[in-house]
Write an enzyme that holds these catalytic residues in place. Structure first.
Site, short mmCIF file in Angstrom:
data_model
loop_
_atom_site.label_atom_id
_atom_site.label_comp_id
_atom_site.label_asym_id
_atom_site.label_seq_id
_atom_site.Cartn_x
_atom_site.Cartn_y
_atom_site.Cartn_z
N MET A 30 42.90 38.10 40.82
CA MET A 30 43.47 39.29 40.18
C MET A 30 42.71 40.53 40.66
SD MET A 30 44.89 38.05 36.54
CE MET A 30 43.39 38.08 35.60
N GLY A 31 42.01 40.40 41.79
CA GLY A 31 41.29 41.55 42.34
C GLY A 31 39.98 41.79 41.62
N LEU A 33 37.18 42.07 43.12
CA LEU A 33 36.52 40.91 43.73
C LEU A 33 35.00 40.99 43.64
CD1 LEU A 33 38.74 40.59 46.93
CD2 LEU A 33 39.02 39.45 44.73
N HIS A 37 34.42 35.22 44.09
CA HIS A 37 35.67 35.15 44.87
C HIS A 37 35.35 34.93 46.36
CE1 HIS A 37 37.18 37.93 41.53
NE2 HIS A 37 38.00 36.89 41.46
N GLN A 61 50.05 36.50 31.81
CA GLN A 61 48.95 35.67 31.30
C GLN A 61 48.02 36.43 30.36
OE1 GLN A 61 47.36 34.99 35.45
NE2 GLN A 61 45.41 34.96 34.38
N GLN A 154 41.52 26.25 33.20
CA GLN A 154 42.57 26.66 34.14
C GLN A 154 42.64 25.70 35.33
OE1 GLN A 154 43.46 30.87 35.52
NE2 GLN A 154 42.07 30.28 37.15
N MET A 185 29.60 35.29 37.05
CA MET A 185 30.31 36.43 37.64
C MET A 185 31.74 36.47 37.15
SD MET A 185 28.96 36.86 41.46
CE MET A 185 27.21 37.00 41.77
N SER A 187 35.19 39.53 36.90
CA SER A 187 35.66 40.90 37.12
C SER A 187 35.46 41.73 35.85
CB SER A 187 37.13 40.90 37.50
OG SER A 187 37.31 40.04 38.60
O1 PAF Z 1 41.73 33.06 37.68
C1 PAF Z 1 42.44 34.06 37.91
O2 PAF Z 1 41.98 35.11 38.40
C2 PAF Z 1 43.92 34.03 37.54
O3 PAF Z 1 44.13 33.31 36.39
C3 PAF Z 1 44.80 33.51 38.69
C4 PAF Z 1 44.49 32.06 39.03
C5 PAF Z 1 44.62 34.39 39.92
C6 PAF Z 1 46.29 33.58 38.27
O4 PAF Z 1 46.68 34.88 37.99
#
Ligand code: PAF
Length: 283
Positions: A30-31, A33, A37, A61, A154, A185, A187
């Site tokens: 989701m950026g 970063l 990531h 979400q 997740q 870490m 975001s």
């Molecule tokens: O973990 C995340 O950043 C988000 O849940 C994902 C997997 C990019 C889905 O939007």
């Protein structure tokens, strides 16, 4: 690095690559970063011919509208970071491109995994995650996809989705990356106030102590102890702490030999919700 904003363009590009028998590694994000990531991207690069990263703040979400609005967006810096690790392709679509005018989730059955922990506190969250990840898998058709273990639930849910929907992609779980003081870490860390940022490493410190205690005490006792530690803390509010089986994510009372367990935690540091987890030893 190639940047695509539409499904059609990225599909056309990747289809031409697949004709050359090239393997694709995919890192959905989701950026905003960070090193965590980048570690996923480095892993993907080692195993695949092309690495695709997506940056998309997925509205379906988010159970909390304010969290969605305030989610950090740092695309220029993200692009620079992606270039430092020689990412091959960035997919950066708009919400309209992905959802058109229907911003809604598909409904999933993850065999109960979705009702544990985060699922209890974030209504509809995993339907949103399942919807976007499945949609990206259909667009990108990766050979392998990489997810961090910070979001362990997740990760298990994505594995379940792949199995149940017979999707042709290998899911790779990767270790949690931490700041020097132990904070996992995320975001969202950039949104912490100075005070809360200083307080936040208490979460991982407590998890490590809980792991030690789990060597000699049962899960209920350890949970009570953790709850007490947070009650005394002036800046951090515990939402949940639970010791669960890795596979079913069900909370346990007593440990069994030869089973795998993790401790999971969600904490509010002011307005910011942080999660973390730790693998436990069961002897
Ligand atoms: O973990 C995340 O950043 C988000 O849940 C994902 C997997 C990019 C889905 O939007």
């Amino acid at each position: 690095m190639k940047i695509f904003n539409t499904k059609q363009e990225i599909k056309a590009y990747l289809t031409s690559k697949k004709e050359e028998n090239i393997s694709i590694g995919f890192v959905p994000t989701m950026g905003a970063l960070h090193e965590g990531h980048l570690s996923l991207i480095k892993k993907a690069k080692k195993k695949n011919d092309i690495t695709v990263v997506s940056i998309f703040v997925n509205p379906t979400q988010f159970d909390n509208p304010e969290d969605l609005v305030k989610y950090p967006k740092t695309i220029e810096n993200d692009i620079k970071l992606l270039e430092t690790v020689s990412c091959d392709v960035l997919f950066f679509p708009s919400v309209k491109e992905i959802y058109d005018d229907n911003i809604a989730s598909e409904k999933f059955d993850f065999d109960g995994l979705e009702h544990q922990m985060e699922g209890k506190f974030r209504d509809g969250h995993f339907d949103g995650v399942g919807t976007i990840v499945k949609s990206f898998f259909e667009i990108i058709e990766p050979n392998r996809a990489y997810f961090g273990q910070k979001d362990f639930q997740q990760l298990q849910i994505i594995k379940k989705m792949v199995k149940k929907h017979r999707l042709n992609v290998k899911i790779k779980g990767c270790p949690i990356f931490r700041e020097e003081d132990g904070l996992a870490m995320s975001s969202r860390n950039t949104r912490l106030t100075k005070e809360h940022r200083i307080a936040a490493p208490f979460i991982y410190k407590t998890l490590k102590k809980a792991r030690k205690k789990f060597g000699t005490e049962n899960a209920i006792k350890v949970t009570e102890w953790v709850t007490k530690q947070f009650k005394k803390h002036p800046l951090l509010d515990l939402e949940y702490f639970t010791i669960a089986e890795e596979k079913s994510l069900k909370t346990i009372k007593n440990k069994e030999f030869n089973n795998k367990y993790r401790a999971f935690i969600a904490v509010f540091a002011g307005e910011i919700r942080l999660i973390d987890n730790i693998r436990l030893k069961n002897h």
